[in-house]
Scaffold this motif. Structure first.
Motif, PDB file in Angstrom:
ATOM      1  N   ARG A  97       0.870  -1.171   0.000  1.00 26.83           N
ATOM      2  CA  ARG A  97       0.000   0.000   0.000  1.00 26.83           C
ATOM      3  C   ARG A  97       0.909   1.223   0.000  1.00 26.83           C
ATOM      4  O   ARG A  97       1.575   1.516   1.000  1.00 26.83           O
ATOM      5  CB  ARG A  97      -0.917  -0.007   1.219  1.00 26.83           C
ATOM      6  CG  ARG A  97      -1.861   1.198   1.298  1.00 26.83           C
ATOM      7  CD  ARG A  97      -2.651   1.140   2.599  1.00 26.83           C
ATOM      8  NE  ARG A  97      -3.402   2.351   2.863  1.00 26.83           N
ATOM      9  CZ  ARG A  97      -4.678   2.531   2.562  1.00 26.83           C
ATOM     10  NH1 ARG A  97      -5.359   1.550   1.981  1.00 26.83           N
ATOM     11  NH2 ARG A  97      -5.294   3.659   2.850  1.00 26.83           N
ATOM     12  N   TYR A  98       0.980   1.903  -1.114  1.00 24.76           N
ATOM     13  CA  TYR A  98       1.855   3.062  -1.250  1.00 24.76           C
ATOM     14  C   TYR A  98       1.124   4.283  -0.715  1.00 24.76           C
ATOM     15  O   TYR A  98       0.178   4.781  -1.324  1.00 24.76           O
ATOM     16  CB  TYR A  98       2.249   3.256  -2.706  1.00 24.76           C
ATOM     17  CG  TYR A  98       3.111   4.471  -2.954  1.00 24.76           C
ATOM     18  CD1 TYR A  98       4.433   4.516  -2.515  1.00 24.76           C
ATOM     19  CD2 TYR A  98       2.602   5.579  -3.626  1.00 24.76           C
ATOM     20  CE1 TYR A  98       5.225   5.625  -2.743  1.00 24.76           C
ATOM     21  CE2 TYR A  98       3.384   6.695  -3.864  1.00 24.76           C
ATOM     22  CZ  TYR A  98       4.698   6.719  -3.417  1.00 24.76           C
ATOM     23  OH  TYR A  98       5.476   7.829  -3.640  1.00 24.76           O
ATOM     24  N   GLN A  99       1.564   4.772   0.436  1.00 27.83           N
ATOM     25  CA  GLN A  99       0.930   5.925   1.076  1.00 27.83           C
ATOM     26  C   GLN A  99       2.019   6.772   1.729  1.00 27.83           C
ATOM     27  O   GLN A  99       2.325   6.613   2.914  1.00 27.83           O
ATOM     28  CB  GLN A  99      -0.099   5.481   2.113  1.00 27.83           C
ATOM     29  CG  GLN A  99      -0.951   6.615   2.658  1.00 27.83           C
ATOM     30  CD  GLN A  99      -2.107   6.106   3.504  1.00 27.83           C
ATOM     31  OE1 GLN A  99      -2.113   4.953   3.940  1.00 27.83           O
ATOM     32  NE2 GLN A  99      -3.097   6.958   3.738  1.00 27.83           N
ATOM     33  N   PRO A 100       2.668   7.643   0.956  1.00 24.44           N
ATOM     34  CA  PRO A 100       3.769   8.448   1.493  1.00 24.44           C
ATOM     35  C   PRO A 100       3.371   9.199   2.761  1.00 24.44           C
ATOM     36  O   PRO A 100       2.282   9.762   2.838  1.00 24.44           O
ATOM     37  CB  PRO A 100       4.077   9.412   0.341  1.00 24.44           C
ATOM     38  CG  PRO A 100       3.560   8.730  -0.880  1.00 24.44           C
ATOM     39  CD  PRO A 100       2.357   7.961  -0.440  1.00 24.44           C
ATOM     40  N   HIS A 101       4.274   9.211   3.739  1.00 15.58           N
ATOM     41  CA  HIS A 101       3.988   9.838   5.021  1.00 15.58           C
ATOM     42  C   HIS A 101       4.412  11.301   5.063  1.00 15.58           C
ATOM     43  O   HIS A 101       3.747  12.127   5.678  1.00 15.58           O
ATOM     44  CB  HIS A 101       4.679   9.061   6.149  1.00 15.58           C
ATOM     45  CG  HIS A 101       4.158   7.674   6.328  1.00 15.58           C
ATOM     46  ND1 HIS A 101       4.839   6.685   7.013  1.00 15.58           N
ATOM     47  CD2 HIS A 101       3.018   7.098   5.889  1.00 15.58           C
ATOM     48  CE1 HIS A 101       4.131   5.561   7.003  1.00 15.58           C
ATOM     49  NE2 HIS A 101       3.023   5.789   6.317  1.00 15.58           N
ATOM     50  N   THR A 102       5.547  11.615   4.455  1.00 15.43           N
ATOM     51  CA  THR A 102       6.062  12.987   4.490  1.00 15.43           C
ATOM     52  C   THR A 102       5.908  13.625   3.118  1.00 15.43           C
ATOM     53  O   THR A 102       6.414  13.116   2.120  1.00 15.43           O
ATOM     54  CB  THR A 102       7.528  13.014   4.920  1.00 15.43           C
ATOM     55  OG1 THR A 102       8.308  12.175   4.052  1.00 15.43           O
ATOM     56  CG2 THR A 102       7.666  12.503   6.351  1.00 15.43           C
ATOM     57  N   TRP A 103       5.192  14.741   3.090  1.00 17.07           N
ATOM     58  CA  TRP A 103       4.911  15.463   1.856  1.00 17.07           C
ATOM     59  C   TRP A 103       5.464  16.882   1.959  1.00 17.07           C
ATOM     60  O   TRP A 103       5.395  17.512   3.010  1.00 17.07           O
ATOM     61  CB  TRP A 103       3.411  15.563   1.619  1.00 17.07           C
ATOM     62  CG  TRP A 103       2.727  14.275   1.274  1.00 17.07           C
ATOM     63  CD1 TRP A 103       2.575  13.179   2.063  1.00 17.07           C
ATOM     64  CD2 TRP A 103       2.072  13.973   0.036  1.00 17.07           C
ATOM     65  NE1 TRP A 103       1.869  12.214   1.407  1.00 17.07           N
ATOM     66  CE2 TRP A 103       1.540  12.666   0.164  1.00 17.07           C
ATOM     67  CE3 TRP A 103       1.876  14.673  -1.150  1.00 17.07           C
ATOM     68  CZ2 TRP A 103       0.828  12.057  -0.872  1.00 17.07           C
ATOM     69  CZ3 TRP A 103       1.164  14.062  -2.174  1.00 17.07           C
ATOM     70  CH2 TRP A 103       0.656  12.768  -2.029  1.00 17.07           C
ATOM     71  N   THR A 104       5.991  17.366   0.853  1.00 14.86           N
ATOM     72  CA  THR A 104       6.456  18.747   0.774  1.00 14.86           C
ATOM     73  C   THR A 104       5.905  19.380  -0.499  1.00 14.86           C
ATOM     74  O   THR A 104       5.931  18.750  -1.568  1.00 14.86           O
ATOM     75  CB  THR A 104       7.993  18.824   0.760  1.00 14.86           C
ATOM     76  OG1 THR A 104       8.508  18.409   2.019  1.00 14.86           O
ATOM     77  CG2 THR A 104       8.466  20.253   0.492  1.00 14.86           C
ATOM     78  N   THR A 105       5.406  20.578  -0.369  1.00 15.48           N
ATOM     79  CA  THR A 105       5.050  21.358  -1.553  1.00 15.48           C
ATOM     80  C   THR A 105       5.864  22.633  -1.529  1.00 15.48           C
ATOM     81  O   THR A 105       6.395  23.039  -0.487  1.00 15.48           O
ATOM     82  CB  THR A 105       3.552  21.720  -1.590  1.00 15.48           C
ATOM     83  OG1 THR A 105       3.238  22.524  -0.445  1.00 15.48           O
ATOM     84  CG2 THR A 105       2.695  20.470  -1.582  1.00 15.48           C
ATOM     85  N   TYR A 106       5.980  23.267  -2.675  1.00 10.47           N
ATOM     86  CA  TYR A 106       6.727  24.517  -2.733  1.00 10.47           C
ATOM     87  C   TYR A 106       6.136  25.397  -3.817  1.00 10.47           C
ATOM     88  O   TYR A 106       5.587  24.924  -4.800  1.00 10.47           O
ATOM     89  CB  TYR A 106       8.215  24.276  -2.983  1.00 10.47           C
ATOM     90  CG  TYR A 106       8.525  23.350  -4.123  1.00 10.47           C
ATOM     91  CD1 TYR A 106       8.697  23.841  -5.412  1.00 10.47           C
ATOM     92  CD2 TYR A 106       8.635  21.974  -3.913  1.00 10.47           C
ATOM     93  CE1 TYR A 106       8.976  22.988  -6.467  1.00 10.47           C
ATOM     94  CE2 TYR A 106       8.916  21.113  -4.970  1.00 10.47           C
ATOM     95  CZ  TYR A 106       9.092  21.630  -6.242  1.00 10.47           C
ATOM     96  OH  TYR A 106       9.359  20.782  -7.286  1.00 10.47           O
TER      97      TYR A 106
END
Length: 317
Positions: free
Chosen positions: A3-12
């Motif tokens: 189950r691919y569910q990234p925990h750390t997200w960054t936007t810019y």
């Protein structure tokens, strides 16, 4: 699968000038997005291996012809019993004949290389059909936006990046189907997230399509990989304060736009699929591909497979 569910997200957002003169991205954490997005991925294999194990391994290898570039598809003849035939001729002169054919090439191979119209009622595609396809069918193929696409894997000595980083203006593409991605996709992913990594390597995937891919493709030179590599590192350095260049080890590039019989990534706009899904010449020439799969599977490998299965069922049932 995992189950691919990234925990750390960054936007810019590109809000101020960086030290190299271009817009400097200002990163912001948005880990709340992990609650909105997930999908399933292979754990220690790929779609290539899946197809090899569950499909190709069960086929007669003598019936698979590699390097067979199709030049014409001719449905104008019949055999002695009056059965209509389809002849597929390759650029090296080989001819394959049958009563039906499924054309599962990328839609780019069906689109007209020259947008200017001919004087007759057709505009030829890269694969020539006999008799020629009607102009409205060619126009429907040409209306598909077969987007530019580029993948670059980068290995670093240190893990300084989040699970996924996106420009703020592309966040919506993480939740949209291929036909709603607008300018394209632009993401930096932890390529080994959730996968076996006994050597603890730090490898990211920079995934670019559509308008976002174009400035990177402009820097691509198959004879000078450092040109694109240096450009990518300069962009990432502004995001992570020079860490990418300091920790860089090596990179690998897959330029789908430069592949001669592909020429891009996938279909990336909304269009009426109905006329494209119809077979030609008395239901003897069928078409399959990701560009013919409705909904979220459009533009994906599963979408291409589902389209192919649907066409085979239509042909034999």
């Amino acid at each position: 699968t995992i189950r691919y569910q990234p925990h750390t997200w960054t936007t810019y957002a590109t809000s101020r000038r960086g030290r190299r003169g271009h817009e400097h991205p200002r990163p912001q954490s948005c880990n709340w997005m992990r609650f909105l997005y997930h999908e399933y991925k292979f754990w220690n294999s790929t779609w290539w291996e899946y197809l090899q194990d569950f499909y190709v391994a069960h086929l007669d290898s003598q019936r698979i012809h590699y390097g067979a570039v199709v030049q014409t598809i001719d449905s104008t003849s019949s055999n002695d019993d009056g059965d209509h035939l389809v002849h597929v001729t390759t650029t090296d002169g080989r001819v394959f004949s049958g009563t039906h054919v499924i054309v599962a090439v990328p839609v780019s191979m069906l689109q007209a290389p020259d947008p200017s119209p001919n004087h007759d009622n057709t505009t030829p595609s890269r694969i020539q059909f006999l008799p020629p396809v009607p102009r409205h069918r060619q126009a429907a193929w040409d209306a598909v936006d077969f987007t530019p696409a580029l993948k670059v894997w980068l290995e670093f000595e240190a893990h300084f990046y989040p699970d996924i980083a996106l420009p703020a203006q592309t966040v919506g593409s993480a939740f949209a189907d291929a036909g709603a991605n607008g300018a394209g996709e632009y993401a930096l992913l932890d390529a080994l997230w959730g996968k076996p990594n006994p050597l603890h390597r730090n490898i990211t995937l920079l995934y670019l399509t559509g308008e976002y891919a174009k400035p990177f493709l402009h820097m691509y030179d198959a004879n000078d990989p450092s040109r694109l590599q240096d450009y990518i590192l300069s962009v990432l350095d502004d995001l992570w304060d020079g860490q990418p260049s300091r920790h860089f080890v090596q990179s690998w590039v897959q330029n789908w736009s430069a592949e001669p019989w592909i020429g891009g990534g996938y279909s990336a706009n909304h269009y009426d699929m109905t006329p494209l899904q119809k077979p030609l010449e008395g239901r003897r020439i069928y078409f399959a591909g990701e560009y013919l799969c409705q909904g979220h599977a459009q533009g994906t490998v599963p979408g291409a497979m589902l389209s192919g299965r649907s066409v085979v069922q239509e042909l034999i049932l």
